[in-house]
Write a protein that holds these residues in place. Structure first.
Motif, PDB file in Angstrom:
ATOM      1  N   LEU A 228      -6.963  -9.271 -13.667  1.00  0.00           N
ATOM      2  CA  LEU A 228      -7.522  -7.968 -13.322  1.00  0.00           C
ATOM      3  C   LEU A 228      -7.964  -7.926 -11.860  1.00  0.00           C
ATOM      4  O   LEU A 228      -8.463  -8.911 -11.315  1.00  0.00           O
ATOM      5  CB  LEU A 228      -8.708  -7.640 -14.230  1.00  0.00           C
ATOM      6  CG  LEU A 228      -8.382  -7.365 -15.692  1.00  0.00           C
ATOM      7  CD1 LEU A 228      -9.663  -7.256 -16.501  1.00  0.00           C
ATOM      8  CD2 LEU A 228      -7.543  -6.106 -15.844  1.00  0.00           C
ATOM      9  N   ARG A 229      -7.809  -6.751 -11.260  1.00  0.00           N
ATOM     10  CA  ARG A 229      -8.213  -6.556  -9.867  1.00  0.00           C
ATOM     11  C   ARG A 229      -9.401  -5.596  -9.798  1.00  0.00           C
ATOM     12  O   ARG A 229      -9.556  -4.725 -10.679  1.00  0.00           O
ATOM     13  CB  ARG A 229      -7.041  -6.003  -9.060  1.00  0.00           C
ATOM     14  CG  ARG A 229      -5.865  -6.960  -8.968  1.00  0.00           C
ATOM     15  CD  ARG A 229      -4.716  -6.373  -8.160  1.00  0.00           C
ATOM     16  NE  ARG A 229      -4.053  -5.285  -8.871  1.00  0.00           N
ATOM     17  CZ  ARG A 229      -3.042  -5.461  -9.718  1.00  0.00           C
ATOM     18  NH1 ARG A 229      -2.599  -6.672  -9.991  1.00  0.00           N
ATOM     19  NH2 ARG A 229      -2.485  -4.419 -10.299  1.00  0.00           N
TER      20      ARG A 229
ATOM     21  N   VAL B  34     -13.376  -6.339 -12.934  1.00  0.00           N
ATOM     22  CA  VAL B  34     -12.984  -5.105 -12.248  1.00  0.00           C
ATOM     23  C   VAL B  34     -14.079  -4.583 -11.332  1.00  0.00           C
ATOM     24  O   VAL B  34     -13.816  -3.739 -10.464  1.00  0.00           O
ATOM     25  CB  VAL B  34     -12.556  -4.003 -13.247  1.00  0.00           C
ATOM     26  CG1 VAL B  34     -11.370  -4.473 -14.070  1.00  0.00           C
ATOM     27  CG2 VAL B  34     -13.710  -3.574 -14.150  1.00  0.00           C
TER      28      VAL B  34
ATOM     29  N   GLU C 133      -9.839  -1.630 -11.276  1.00  0.00           N
ATOM     30  CA  GLU C 133      -8.913  -1.279 -12.345  1.00  0.00           C
ATOM     31  C   GLU C 133      -9.657  -0.755 -13.579  1.00  0.00           C
ATOM     32  O   GLU C 133     -10.841  -1.014 -13.779  1.00  0.00           O
ATOM     33  CB  GLU C 133      -8.034  -2.472 -12.717  1.00  0.00           C
ATOM     34  CG  GLU C 133      -6.999  -2.794 -11.650  1.00  0.00           C
ATOM     35  CD  GLU C 133      -5.903  -3.711 -12.153  1.00  0.00           C
ATOM     36  OE1 GLU C 133      -4.720  -3.386 -11.956  1.00  0.00           O
ATOM     37  OE2 GLU C 133      -6.233  -4.772 -12.738  1.00  0.00           O
TER      38      GLU C 133
ATOM     39  N   GLY D  13     -14.550  -0.368 -10.974  1.00  0.00           N
ATOM     40  CA  GLY D  13     -13.649  -0.370 -12.115  1.00  0.00           C
ATOM     41  C   GLY D  13     -14.329   0.208 -13.340  1.00  0.00           C
ATOM     42  O   GLY D  13     -15.504   0.592 -13.298  1.00  0.00           O
TER      43      GLY D  13
END
Length: 272
Positions: free
Chosen positions: A43-44, A67, A47, A71
């Motif tokens: 995961l970035r 995230v 996101e 996120g």
């Protein structure tokens, strides 16, 4: 009542009952495998993630950490008592980017392509029509996004699983289980076939063997009380419950069982 509604009712009753033991320290594998699932989808920051069958947050909480504040994570589960456990942990961690829902993963109402990642850890097998469930989760994945499904491998919790069901069969043969719902997808070939039936192409399926240590036979009983076995135990009267518990403990002591199998199969698909 449909098969799906019956399965939902059983799952809700079982895991709401099991919530008092679900986060027992001896059941740390829930969170271990949840975190490892999240690590596999890289995961970035920023996101969006949908985590279904989220339990007490084993994968949803690590996802929220990954995230970051920009996120968003939606954690959904049918069992409100497990969601309450997850919410409490999120407050302690001061995670404000996670939303919790008591909801059915087949009826969440999100549009197509809503999330960068959709995650289901140890939950897809509770749905009678797994192909339909995987299609529904895939529908909500954005192009370029990932779907991660983690399930149990073969021989889960052995040798304690056989000991448990033998003890049940000795007192309530009507409750004895002949197969587990995840048996159909407990090998990479079975899980891969499920993805194919759902119209999804993935080559990222990996089986990982594992053992979970027990300090004593009581550790196993705490695991049984905080997992799907609780649904069976809840149907026993007090005397029969004690018979089953004593049979489990005495057999584990006698056979000097110090660990149980926790084999897992991970699958990740990326939407092209």
């Amino acid at each position: 009542m449909s098969q799906h509604e019956i399965a939902k009712a059983k799952a809700v009753a079982t895991y709401n009952t099991a919530a008092d033991y679900f986060d027992h320290p001896v059941s740390s594998f829930w969170h271990c495998f949840g975190r490892q699932t999240i690590e596999r989808i890289a995961l970035r920051p920023g996101e969006s993630v949908l985590d279904v069958c989220s339990g007490s947050g084993g994968s949803a909480l690590p996802a929220a950490e990954q995230v970051g504040p920009h996120g968003k994570v939606i954690a959904a589960d049918l069992a409100e008592r497990l969601i309450a456990l997850a919410e409490a942990k999120a407050r302690v961690k001061k995670l404000e980017n996670i939303e919790f829902r008591v909801a059915d993963m087949l009826d969440l109402g999100y549009p197509d392509s809503s999330f960068d990642a959709v995650v289901c850890v140890f939950g897809i097998f509770f749905v009678p029509d797994m192909t339909a469930a995987v299609k529904e989760l895939w529908r909500m994945v954005k192009p370029g996004g990932r779907l991660a499904i983690t399930t149990w491998g073969p021989d889960l919790f052995e040798p304690a699983d056989t000991i448990f069901w033998d003890a049940i069969g000795n007192v309530r043969v009507d409750l004895q289980r002949s197969f587990n719902p995840w048996d159909r997808i407990s090998k990479p070939s079975g899980l891969g076939e499920l993805f194919v039936k759902a119209g999804i192409d993935t080559h990222d399926i990996q089986a990982v063997s594992g053992m979970h240590s027990l300090n004593s036979a009581d550790d196993w009983w705490a695991i049984a009380m905080g997992s799907g076995y609780r649904g069976t135990l809840a149907q026993l009267d007090a005397e029969t419950f004690e018979q089953v518990r004593n049979a489990n403990l005495s057999c584990l002591y006698r056979e000097q069982v110090k660990s149980i199998k926790t084999n897992v199969v991970y699958a990740v698909a990326t939407k092209r």
